[in-house]
Design an enzyme around this catalytic site. Structure first.
Site, PDB file in Angstrom:
ATOM      1  N   HIS A  83       0.842  -1.202   0.000  1.00 29.92           N
ATOM      2  CA  HIS A  83       0.000   0.000   0.000  1.00 29.92           C
ATOM      3  C   HIS A  83       0.875   1.249   0.000  1.00 29.92           C
ATOM      4  O   HIS A  83       2.092   1.152   0.208  1.00 29.92           O
ATOM      5  CB  HIS A  83      -0.857   0.008   1.277  1.00 29.92           C
ATOM      6  N   HIS A 105       5.768   6.303  -0.728  1.00 24.47           N
ATOM      7  CA  HIS A 105       6.555   5.092  -0.990  1.00 24.47           C
ATOM      8  C   HIS A 105       5.713   3.862  -0.695  1.00 24.47           C
ATOM      9  O   HIS A 105       4.751   3.927   0.081  1.00 24.47           O
ATOM     10  CB  HIS A 105       7.821   5.077  -0.121  1.00 24.47           C
TER      11      HIS A 105
HETATM   12  P1  NAP Z   1       2.387   0.211  11.214  1.00 28.45           P
HETATM   13  O1  NAP Z   1       3.565   0.626  12.030  1.00 28.45           O
HETATM   14  O2  NAP Z   1       1.049   0.223  11.827  1.00 28.45           O
HETATM   15  O3  NAP Z   1       2.406   1.131   9.901  1.00 28.45           O
HETATM   16  C1  NAP Z   1       1.326   1.146   8.991  1.00 28.45           C
HETATM   17  C2  NAP Z   1       1.667   2.119   7.879  1.00 28.45           C
HETATM   18  O4  NAP Z   1       1.825   3.423   8.442  1.00 28.45           O
HETATM   19  C3  NAP Z   1       2.976   1.816   7.152  1.00 28.45           C
HETATM   20  O5  NAP Z   1       2.818   2.185   5.799  1.00 28.45           O
HETATM   21  C4  NAP Z   1       3.979   2.740   7.790  1.00 28.45           C
HETATM   22  O6  NAP Z   1       4.940   3.230   6.873  1.00 28.45           O
HETATM   23  C5  NAP Z   1       3.117   3.918   8.180  1.00 28.45           C
HETATM   24  N1  NAP Z   1       3.629   4.576   9.383  1.00 28.45           N
HETATM   25  C6  NAP Z   1       3.870   3.982  10.593  1.00 28.45           C
HETATM   26  N2  NAP Z   1       4.299   4.897  11.486  1.00 28.45           N
HETATM   27  C7  NAP Z   1       4.354   6.085  10.819  1.00 28.45           C
HETATM   28  C8  NAP Z   1       4.721   7.389  11.183  1.00 28.45           C
HETATM   29  N3  NAP Z   1       5.119   7.685  12.418  1.00 28.45           N
HETATM   30  N4  NAP Z   1       4.663   8.356  10.239  1.00 28.45           N
HETATM   31  C9  NAP Z   1       4.260   8.083   9.004  1.00 28.45           C
HETATM   32  N5  NAP Z   1       3.883   6.861   8.582  1.00 28.45           N
HETATM   33  C10 NAP Z   1       3.930   5.858   9.477  1.00 28.45           C
HETATM   34  O7  NAP Z   1       2.581  -1.238  10.659  1.00 28.45           O
HETATM   35  P2  NAP Z   1       3.864  -1.813   9.926  1.00 28.45           P
HETATM   36  O8  NAP Z   1       4.665  -0.667   9.424  1.00 28.45           O
HETATM   37  O9  NAP Z   1       3.428  -2.828   8.954  1.00 28.45           O
HETATM   38  O10 NAP Z   1       4.657  -2.505  11.085  1.00 28.45           O
HETATM   39  C11 NAP Z   1       5.943  -2.002  11.443  1.00 28.45           C
HETATM   40  C12 NAP Z   1       6.303  -2.511  12.796  1.00 28.45           C
HETATM   41  O11 NAP Z   1       5.356  -2.054  13.752  1.00 28.45           O
HETATM   42  C13 NAP Z   1       6.326  -4.019  12.838  1.00 28.45           C
HETATM   43  O12 NAP Z   1       7.496  -4.405  13.503  1.00 28.45           O
HETATM   44  C14 NAP Z   1       5.123  -4.376  13.663  1.00 28.45           C
HETATM   45  O13 NAP Z   1       5.323  -5.525  14.432  1.00 28.45           O
HETATM   46  C15 NAP Z   1       4.906  -3.150  14.506  1.00 28.45           C
HETATM   47  N6  NAP Z   1       3.488  -2.939  14.777  1.00 28.45           N
HETATM   48  C16 NAP Z   1       3.101  -2.614  16.031  1.00 28.45           C
HETATM   49  C17 NAP Z   1       1.765  -2.454  16.313  1.00 28.45           C
HETATM   50  C18 NAP Z   1       1.336  -2.076  17.663  1.00 28.45           C
HETATM   51  O14 NAP Z   1       0.165  -2.162  17.968  1.00 28.45           O
HETATM   52  N7  NAP Z   1       2.235  -1.633  18.505  1.00 28.45           N
HETATM   53  C19 NAP Z   1       0.796  -2.627  15.327  1.00 28.45           C
HETATM   54  C20 NAP Z   1       1.217  -2.937  14.027  1.00 28.45           C
HETATM   55  C21 NAP Z   1       2.582  -3.078  13.779  1.00 28.45           C
HETATM   56  P3  NAP Z   1       6.230   2.412   6.472  1.00 28.45           P
HETATM   57  O15 NAP Z   1       5.763   1.364   5.506  1.00 28.45           O
HETATM   58  O16 NAP Z   1       7.142   3.421   5.853  1.00 28.45           O
HETATM   59  O17 NAP Z   1       6.766   1.821   7.742  1.00 28.45           O
END
Ligand code: NAP
Length: 171
Positions: free
Chosen positions: A39, A121
């Site tokens: 996405h 991206h």
């Molecule tokens: P995500 O952190 O929920 O991110 C979802 C989308 O939002 C991704 O496209 C990400 O971009 C973007 N994004 C996340 N933080 C952002 C920010 N501060 N500013 C702008 N855009 C942001 O899920 P994910 O990226 O698929 O997972 C990444 C890590 O987070 C994994 O290690 C996962 O285990 C962890 N995670 C934690 C939780 C929680 O509840 N704590 C939930 C989901 C995931 P990018 O693609 O550039 O990263």
């Protein structure tokens, strides 16, 4: 609930992006994003209390956006989380305008984490061992877009998963 607004690629493009993710993983290692998760994030909202999600979903369901086409012609990396991505070589005016107008709308809900430097991206790999994209094939793909989605992000044992909660009307 952890939420974000995104563009979801058409199926044929999703498949092509998945092939690129395979090539990138062979070269850089790391964790490949599953095809169904590919996405473009327009706005990351972070944790949103459940009681606000219904109103947000309704807003998305009524908010039409102009259509556009994003040209994907560059590989890129973000060092810190070890991300390998594909995106555009040139800034995309239509996406920048969409990003701005969605954040204007989100402000009415009290969201204000708008990024100063929006870098559109598509993340293909996370935690890549090598952030070296030289030698990967040249890309020239078109992503036609006509609507955006509200997506929930949650974790499972093998990583993050996404669930689309609402889609805007088709332009
Ligand atoms: P995500 O952190 O929920 O991110 C979802 C989308 O939002 C991704 O496209 C990400 O971009 C973007 N994004 C996340 N933080 C952002 C920010 N501060 N500013 C702008 N855009 C942001 O899920 P994910 O990226 O698929 O997972 C990444 C890590 O987070 C994994 O290690 C996962 O285990 C962890 N995670 C934690 C939780 C929680 O509840 N704590 C939930 C989901 C995931 P990018 O693609 O550039 O990263």
């Amino acid at each position: 609930m952890r939420l974000f607004l995104a563009l979801e690629p058409p199926d044929s493009l999703r498949e092509r992006l998945g092939e690129l993710a395979d090539l990138a993983q062979a070269r850089c290692g790391g964790r490949r994003m599953p095809d169904e998760s590919l996405h473009l994030t327009l706005a990351f909202l972070g944790e949103v209390p459940e009681e606000r999600v219904t109103a947000l979903s309704a807003w998305v369901g009524e908010r039409s956006i102009p259509s556009g086409e994003w040209r994907l012609d560059a590989w890129g990396t973000f060092r810190r989380p070890g991300i390998v991505w594909v995106g555009g070589r040139e800034p995309d005016t239509a996406l920048a305008r969409l990003h701005g107008s969605l954040w204007d709308g989100l402000a009415a809900f009290g969201f204000n984490h708008r990024l100063e430097h929006f870098v559109p991206h598509v993340t293909l790999l996370r935690r890549a061992r090598r952030l070296e994209t030289r030698g990967l094939p040249t890309i020239d793909l078109a992503w036609p877009w006509r609507r955006f989605s509200l997506v929930r992000s949650f974790t499972e044992n093998d990583g993050a998963r996404y669930q689309t909660l609402a889609r805007s009307p088709v332009a």
